[in-house]
Design a protein around this motif. Sequence first.
Motif, mmCIF file in Angstrom:
data_model
loop_
_atom_site.group_PDB
_atom_site.id
_atom_site.type_symbol
_atom_site.label_atom_id
_atom_site.label_comp_id
_atom_site.label_asym_id
_atom_site.label_seq_id
_atom_site.Cartn_x
_atom_site.Cartn_y
_atom_site.Cartn_z
ATOM 1 N N THR A 42 108.513 -68.904 25.829
ATOM 2 C CA THR A 42 109.663 -68.114 26.244
ATOM 3 C C THR A 42 109.283 -66.767 26.846
ATOM 4 O O THR A 42 110.040 -66.225 27.640
ATOM 5 C CB THR A 42 110.638 -67.870 25.074
ATOM 6 O OG1 THR A 42 109.927 -67.250 24.003
ATOM 7 C CG2 THR A 42 111.275 -69.160 24.618
ATOM 8 N N HIS A 43 108.135 -66.224 26.473
ATOM 9 C CA HIS A 43 107.728 -64.934 27.027
ATOM 10 C C HIS A 43 107.189 -65.059 28.447
ATOM 11 O O HIS A 43 107.032 -64.060 29.136
ATOM 12 C CB HIS A 43 106.661 -64.282 26.127
ATOM 13 C CG HIS A 43 105.362 -64.998 26.149
ATOM 14 N ND1 HIS A 43 105.138 -66.170 25.446
ATOM 15 C CD2 HIS A 43 104.212 -64.734 26.805
ATOM 16 C CE1 HIS A 43 103.911 -66.583 25.673
ATOM 17 N NE2 HIS A 43 103.322 -65.739 26.486
ATOM 18 N N MET A 44 106.930 -66.241 28.888
ATOM 19 C CA MET A 44 106.411 -66.438 30.242
ATOM 20 C C MET A 44 107.528 -66.277 31.255
ATOM 21 O O MET A 44 108.683 -66.595 30.990
ATOM 22 C CB MET A 44 105.772 -67.811 30.375
ATOM 23 C CG MET A 44 104.534 -67.984 29.553
ATOM 24 S SD MET A 44 103.815 -69.600 29.853
ATOM 25 C CE MET A 44 102.182 -69.322 29.298
ATOM 26 N N LYS A 45 107.170 -65.784 32.416
ATOM 27 C CA LYS A 45 108.144 -65.577 33.473
ATOM 28 C C LYS A 45 108.252 -66.792 34.385
ATOM 29 O O LYS A 45 109.290 -67.095 34.927
ATOM 30 C CB LYS A 45 107.751 -64.349 34.294
ATOM 31 C CG LYS A 45 107.711 -63.069 33.493
ATOM 32 C CD LYS A 45 107.104 -61.958 34.321
ATOM 33 C CE LYS A 45 106.843 -60.742 33.485
ATOM 34 N NZ LYS A 45 105.551 -60.732 32.839
ATOM 35 N N GLN A 46 107.149 -67.487 34.540
ATOM 36 C CA GLN A 46 107.089 -68.535 35.546
ATOM 37 C C GLN A 46 106.734 -69.905 34.987
ATOM 38 O O GLN A 46 107.211 -70.907 35.485
ATOM 39 C CB GLN A 46 106.044 -68.121 36.583
ATOM 40 C CG GLN A 46 105.994 -68.978 37.787
ATOM 41 C CD GLN A 46 105.046 -68.399 38.806
ATOM 42 O OE1 GLN A 46 104.367 -67.416 38.570
ATOM 43 N NE2 GLN A 46 104.979 -69.017 39.952
ATOM 44 N N PHE A 47 105.904 -69.974 33.977
ATOM 45 C CA PHE A 47 105.396 -71.245 33.471
ATOM 46 C C PHE A 47 106.127 -71.687 32.207
ATOM 47 O O PHE A 47 105.522 -72.114 31.238
ATOM 48 C CB PHE A 47 103.893 -71.147 33.188
ATOM 49 C CG PHE A 47 103.075 -70.697 34.360
ATOM 50 C CD1 PHE A 47 103.164 -71.346 35.575
ATOM 51 C CD2 PHE A 47 102.231 -69.614 34.257
ATOM 52 C CE1 PHE A 47 102.418 -70.933 36.661
ATOM 53 C CE2 PHE A 47 101.465 -69.195 35.326
ATOM 54 C CZ PHE A 47 101.566 -69.856 36.533
ATOM 55 N N VAL A 91 99.547 -73.468 37.178
ATOM 56 C CA VAL A 91 98.691 -72.277 37.166
ATOM 57 C C VAL A 91 97.806 -72.246 38.406
ATOM 58 O O VAL A 91 97.699 -71.223 39.091
ATOM 59 C CB VAL A 91 97.847 -72.220 35.872
ATOM 60 C CG1 VAL A 91 96.770 -71.151 35.958
ATOM 61 C CG2 VAL A 91 98.746 -71.993 34.663
ATOM 62 N N LEU A 92 97.181 -73.370 38.735
ATOM 63 C CA LEU A 92 96.296 -73.403 39.907
ATOM 64 C C LEU A 92 97.062 -73.206 41.204
ATOM 65 O O LEU A 92 96.584 -72.508 42.106
ATOM 66 C CB LEU A 92 95.522 -74.720 39.947
ATOM 67 C CG LEU A 92 94.409 -74.823 38.927
ATOM 68 C CD1 LEU A 92 93.843 -76.224 38.889
ATOM 69 C CD2 LEU A 92 93.324 -73.812 39.208
ATOM 70 N N GLU A 93 98.234 -73.801 41.325
ATOM 71 C CA GLU A 93 99.034 -73.595 42.539
ATOM 72 C C GLU A 93 99.437 -72.132 42.680
ATOM 73 O O GLU A 93 99.477 -71.603 43.789
ATOM 74 C CB GLU A 93 100.263 -74.508 42.535
ATOM 75 C CG GLU A 93 99.925 -75.946 42.827
ATOM 76 C CD GLU A 93 101.126 -76.872 42.765
ATOM 77 O OE1 GLU A 93 102.201 -76.452 42.273
ATOM 78 O OE2 GLU A 93 100.992 -78.027 43.198
ATOM 79 N N GLU A 94 99.714 -71.474 41.573
ATOM 80 C CA GLU A 94 100.066 -70.060 41.618
ATOM 81 C C GLU A 94 98.858 -69.211 42.019
ATOM 82 O O GLU A 94 98.981 -68.276 42.808
ATOM 83 C CB GLU A 94 100.596 -69.600 40.255
ATOM 84 C CG GLU A 94 100.971 -68.146 40.195
ATOM 85 C CD GLU A 94 102.110 -67.751 41.116
ATOM 86 O OE1 GLU A 94 102.207 -66.563 41.452
ATOM 87 O OE2 GLU A 94 102.905 -68.625 41.522
#
Length: 174
Positions: free
Chosen positions: A42-47, A69-72
Amino acid sequence: MSWIKCSTINGCASSPELTFQKANIALDDIFKTLRDITRARTHMKQFKSVYVPGSSTNPAAYKPLLKQVLEEIFHADRPDTLDIEHMSSGLTDLLKTGFSMFMKVSRPHPSDHPLLILYVIGGVTASEVKMVKDLISAQKPNIQVIIMSTKLLKPLDIPEMLFASDRLHPDIGI
């Protein structure tokens, strides 16, 4: 009931020991674990999710966290990654970080370097390693990637690790 495999997940040594009550308890534990995994992100913004909702023309899909993660990291249009932080080390980096309060100083981006080291805690499967290899060769063939992990996982290891072990008190072999 024969479709539920007896194991450490449901607390049965053999099929005759599996009762409706034990199956319900095991199923409740599985859903509790899945909710705990959701809360951990929940603390993640994107993942936050590996679920990609579908539409009327495309079905819903699964997008692995490692792929996200790799695409980002290798996305050309995004200079700053949201969930991946740069940790300053050395005097030069500390000075840059300090001056960034007063002026625009760009942080180093993971794709700026010719070598990327990925360390996956908990384990990585052979299919994930292949996915990383294919993704890197398609997007950034000039970058070398080293993948390290605590364990090379077999597909049957994953449900056992998620649902049968005490994740809060792992056995680290000490």
